[in-house]
Write a protein that holds these residues in place. Sequence first.
Motif, PDB file in Angstrom:
ATOM      1  N   ARG A   1       0.822  -1.213   0.000  1.00 37.82           N
ATOM      2  CA  ARG A   1       0.000   0.000   0.000  1.00 37.82           C
ATOM      3  C   ARG A   1       0.857   1.264   0.000  1.00 37.82           C
ATOM      4  O   ARG A   1       0.499   2.259  -0.625  1.00 37.82           O
ATOM      5  CB  ARG A   1      -0.951  -0.007   1.204  1.00 37.82           C
ATOM      6  CG  ARG A   1      -2.087  -0.997   1.077  1.00 37.82           C
ATOM      7  CD  ARG A   1      -3.181  -0.754   2.106  1.00 37.82           C
ATOM      8  NE  ARG A   1      -4.271  -1.699   1.917  1.00 37.82           N
ATOM      9  CZ  ARG A   1      -4.420  -2.840   2.593  1.00 37.82           C
ATOM     10  NH1 ARG A   1      -3.546  -3.152   3.549  1.00 37.82           N
ATOM     11  NH2 ARG A   1      -5.428  -3.646   2.345  1.00 37.82           N
ATOM     12  N   ARG A   2       1.955   1.223   0.693  1.00 34.81           N
ATOM     13  CA  ARG A   2       2.867   2.380   0.681  1.00 34.81           C
ATOM     14  C   ARG A   2       3.458   2.577  -0.710  1.00 34.81           C
ATOM     15  O   ARG A   2       3.594   3.706  -1.184  1.00 34.81           O
ATOM     16  CB  ARG A   2       3.982   2.182   1.705  1.00 34.81           C
ATOM     17  CG  ARG A   2       3.526   2.341   3.147  1.00 34.81           C
ATOM     18  CD  ARG A   2       4.679   2.159   4.119  1.00 34.81           C
ATOM     19  NE  ARG A   2       5.707   3.175   3.940  1.00 34.81           N
ATOM     20  CZ  ARG A   2       5.669   4.390   4.489  1.00 34.81           C
ATOM     21  NH1 ARG A   2       4.639   4.743   5.235  1.00 34.81           N
ATOM     22  NH2 ARG A   2       6.641   5.242   4.291  1.00 34.81           N
ATOM     23  N   ILE A   3       3.769   1.470  -1.365  1.00 31.92           N
ATOM     24  CA  ILE A   3       4.299   1.556  -2.733  1.00 31.92           C
ATOM     25  C   ILE A   3       3.259   2.175  -3.660  1.00 31.92           C
ATOM     26  O   ILE A   3       3.566   3.050  -4.484  1.00 31.92           O
ATOM     27  CB  ILE A   3       4.721   0.163  -3.227  1.00 31.92           C
ATOM     28  CG1 ILE A   3       5.952  -0.330  -2.449  1.00 31.92           C
ATOM     29  CG2 ILE A   3       5.028   0.187  -4.724  1.00 31.92           C
ATOM     30  CD1 ILE A   3       6.329  -1.765  -2.761  1.00 31.92           C
ATOM     31  N   VAL A   4       2.007   1.738  -3.528  1.00 32.25           N
ATOM     32  CA  VAL A   4       0.939   2.261  -4.382  1.00 32.25           C
ATOM     33  C   VAL A   4       0.716   3.742  -4.112  1.00 32.25           C
ATOM     34  O   VAL A   4       0.599   4.548  -5.048  1.00 32.25           O
ATOM     35  CB  VAL A   4      -0.368   1.475  -4.156  1.00 32.25           C
ATOM     36  CG1 VAL A   4      -1.523   2.144  -4.901  1.00 32.25           C
ATOM     37  CG2 VAL A   4      -0.212   0.043  -4.633  1.00 32.25           C
TER      38      VAL A   4
ATOM     39  N   VAL B   1      -3.028  -0.163  -9.771  1.00 33.09           N
ATOM     40  CA  VAL B   1      -4.332  -0.740  -9.440  1.00 33.09           C
ATOM     41  C   VAL B   1      -4.193  -2.230  -9.134  1.00 33.09           C
ATOM     42  O   VAL B   1      -4.803  -2.752  -8.181  1.00 33.09           O
ATOM     43  CB  VAL B   1      -5.331  -0.514 -10.599  1.00 33.09           C
ATOM     44  CG1 VAL B   1      -6.614  -1.302 -10.369  1.00 33.09           C
ATOM     45  CG2 VAL B   1      -5.655   0.969 -10.729  1.00 33.09           C
ATOM     46  N   VAL B   2      -3.393  -2.939  -9.910  1.00 29.19           N
ATOM     47  CA  VAL B   2      -3.190  -4.376  -9.685  1.00 29.19           C
ATOM     48  C   VAL B   2      -2.502  -4.623  -8.345  1.00 29.19           C
ATOM     49  O   VAL B   2      -2.902  -5.505  -7.571  1.00 29.19           O
ATOM     50  CB  VAL B   2      -2.376  -4.989 -10.840  1.00 29.19           C
ATOM     51  CG1 VAL B   2      -1.958  -6.423 -10.506  1.00 29.19           C
ATOM     52  CG2 VAL B   2      -3.185  -4.975 -12.126  1.00 29.19           C
ATOM     53  N   VAL B   3      -1.463  -3.838  -8.054  1.00 28.45           N
ATOM     54  CA  VAL B   3      -0.755  -4.001  -6.779  1.00 28.45           C
ATOM     55  C   VAL B   3      -1.683  -3.706  -5.608  1.00 28.45           C
ATOM     56  O   VAL B   3      -1.664  -4.401  -4.580  1.00 28.45           O
ATOM     57  CB  VAL B   3       0.493  -3.091  -6.730  1.00 28.45           C
ATOM     58  CG1 VAL B   3       1.154  -3.141  -5.351  1.00 28.45           C
ATOM     59  CG2 VAL B   3       1.493  -3.512  -7.801  1.00 28.45           C
ATOM     60  N   ASP B   4      -2.518  -2.671  -5.747  1.00 26.10           N
ATOM     61  CA  ASP B   4      -3.473  -2.353  -4.685  1.00 26.10           C
ATOM     62  C   ASP B   4      -4.470  -3.495  -4.493  1.00 26.10           C
ATOM     63  O   ASP B   4      -4.839  -3.821  -3.353  1.00 26.10           O
ATOM     64  CB  ASP B   4      -4.212  -1.065  -5.035  1.00 26.10           C
ATOM     65  CG  ASP B   4      -5.271  -0.706  -4.010  1.00 26.10           C
ATOM     66  OD1 ASP B   4      -4.903  -0.433  -2.850  1.00 26.10           O
ATOM     67  OD2 ASP B   4      -6.460  -0.715  -4.359  1.00 26.10           O
ATOM     68  N   ALA B   5      -4.908  -4.112  -5.582  1.00 27.42           N
ATOM     69  CA  ALA B   5      -5.837  -5.240  -5.478  1.00 27.42           C
ATOM     70  C   ALA B   5      -5.183  -6.419  -4.753  1.00 27.42           C
ATOM     71  O   ALA B   5      -5.827  -7.096  -3.940  1.00 27.42           O
ATOM     72  CB  ALA B   5      -6.296  -5.658  -6.873  1.00 27.42           C
ATOM     73  N   ILE B   6      -3.913  -6.658  -5.029  1.00 27.57           N
ATOM     74  CA  ILE B   6      -3.195  -7.734  -4.338  1.00 27.57           C
ATOM     75  C   ILE B   6      -3.119  -7.450  -2.843  1.00 27.57           C
ATOM     76  O   ILE B   6      -3.333  -8.335  -2.011  1.00 27.57           O
ATOM     77  CB  ILE B   6      -1.778  -7.895  -4.935  1.00 27.57           C
ATOM     78  CG1 ILE B   6      -1.876  -8.388  -6.379  1.00 27.57           C
ATOM     79  CG2 ILE B   6      -0.940  -8.855  -4.095  1.00 27.57           C
ATOM     80  CD1 ILE B   6      -0.549  -8.405  -7.116  1.00 27.57           C
TER      81      ILE B   6
ATOM     82  N   LEU C   1      -6.456  -8.192  -1.237  1.00 32.46           N
ATOM     83  CA  LEU C   1      -6.692  -9.621  -1.064  1.00 32.46           C
ATOM     84  C   LEU C   1      -5.918 -10.173   0.136  1.00 32.46           C
ATOM     85  O   LEU C   1      -6.403 -11.063   0.845  1.00 32.46           O
ATOM     86  CB  LEU C   1      -6.291 -10.372  -2.336  1.00 32.46           C
ATOM     87  CG  LEU C   1      -7.189 -10.159  -3.561  1.00 32.46           C
ATOM     88  CD1 LEU C   1      -6.602 -10.843  -4.785  1.00 32.46           C
ATOM     89  CD2 LEU C   1      -8.595 -10.690  -3.291  1.00 32.46           C
ATOM     90  N   MET C   2      -4.726  -9.634   0.346  1.00 26.97           N
ATOM     91  CA  MET C   2      -3.908 -10.095   1.471  1.00 26.97           C
ATOM     92  C   MET C   2      -4.465  -9.611   2.804  1.00 26.97           C
ATOM     93  O   MET C   2      -4.479 -10.341   3.793  1.00 26.97           O
ATOM     94  CB  MET C   2      -2.466  -9.614   1.293  1.00 26.97           C
ATOM     95  CG  MET C   2      -1.779 -10.188   0.070  1.00 26.97           C
ATOM     96  SD  MET C   2      -0.131  -9.494  -0.173  1.00 26.97           S
ATOM     97  CE  MET C   2       0.699 -10.097   1.280  1.00 26.97           C
ATOM     98  N   SER C   3      -4.936  -8.343   2.829  1.00 31.92           N
ATOM     99  CA  SER C   3      -5.439  -7.760   4.070  1.00 31.92           C
ATOM    100  C   SER C   3      -6.398  -6.630   3.731  1.00 31.92           C
ATOM    101  O   SER C   3      -5.963  -5.498   3.496  1.00 31.92           O
ATOM    102  CB  SER C   3      -4.278  -7.229   4.927  1.00 31.92           C
ATOM    103  OG  SER C   3      -4.749  -6.589   6.087  1.00 31.92           O
TER     104      SER C   3
END
Length: 462
Positions: A6-9, A43-48, A51-53
């Motif tokens: 989330r920080r990366i996004v 958007v894809v990284v945020d979706a991952i 899903l994790m938390s």
Amino acid sequence: MARLLRRIVFFGLLALVALAPLPYGSNLPWAWSLLSLWVGILVVVDAIACLMSPPEGERQFFKRIKIPMVLFFIVVAWIVVQATPGIVPAIAHPIWAEASAQLGIRLAPRVTIAPDLTWDALMVLLAYAGVFWLSARYGRKRENASLMLKFFVLVSTAYAVYGLVVYFGGWETVLWYHKTAYRGDLTSTFINRNSYATYAAIGLVASLVYLVKILARDFRDGGTARQITRKMLDGTLVSAWLPLVGVLTTGTALMLTHSRAGFVSGMIGVFVALLCFRFSRAVSSRFGNVMIAGAVLLAIGGFAISGAGLEKRFEYLEGAQKQRMHLYDAVSAAGTQALSTGYGYGSFESGFRPFKDVKLSPYTWSLAHNSYLEFYFGTGLYGLVTVLAAFLLVFYQITKGVFSARKDTFYLIIGTSAMVIVGAHALTDFSLQMPAMGIGFVFVVAMAFSRNVIEQNRRQQV
């Protein structure tokens, strides 16, 4: 891991907003393609990460955004139908049958007359949606929203400072390329002065609201005029240097663009912000009156100092307006021939070519100079009505919060003013279609939308 992603996004989103205006407002195919890829990855990284938390408040967030989101994706689905061959042959543009007959080969019929342009424009539209989605999600945290506001003020100020340096230095360049148009006008890193004028106007409103947010503390504590002034001079103005510089630089840059519609829509946005201050609970009525008086004096003084070129531009308004109105009439008439289907989103230049008359034929008219008419031309009447419904619903939700929110009114005022600026300027130009301007706009509006979601949830809990 989810927190790290989330920080990366979040910081990737900030970097995108900062860099989007750099390559000529991202108004080049490689620039807007890279920008769209960047948004897609975020958007894809945020979706991952979700899903994790899953983050808190997801149900309330989806409840507030679901109707605008559904309306938007109805339009997206229609654009996909337009560009996909053979889905509904009965409503395909007749040019495909004519081309097949002339070439002697079977061409798959489509609604759009320029599929490549439609797919390209859809890619940029989805990038806008991706930025809105991410900004609205990450702006729900107060510390994120505060950083987003400061960061946008910093970025818009930096581009205004660059533009002023180039302008007063007498360099007719955009980055390292010599200008081929808009010589004598301030355009910063944008090619088009009108697009940068809208960007500068949003930066001006953001800087103004941020400045008021800082100064309002001294007025909220009360005291005489001398006591309030002393408190401001003792420390508040020192901490307010960024928005103060932002107001001065973006306001001056806006006037030096010599964009008539950009200046007028920017002043309308500032006036809307001042009205929101005056009639909301963000500041006291006394401070609101002071702000209105101060803004009027600054506008008069700024126009007297650097508005000579803008004044000359207004002198040519009548002739230019006649030609522009003739263009609007021609686009409207052309749109009625494909009222339900449109000619294909993003295909205005190719689609409008057969409808140009003698008065319009000397010019290319790659854009309609009216975003509403161009969207109507591309997607048809129903596409325009649907996307306007989504826009107006977001505007209603944000503006309603201005007069009922308790803690986040400043963010909502920025969103309201930004939507008024862009909505007004879209009547006479195409600034929203410039990728960097569009990205900055949805970033600010989504930030306001996210704070309204939090405020609505807080009131329901109470």
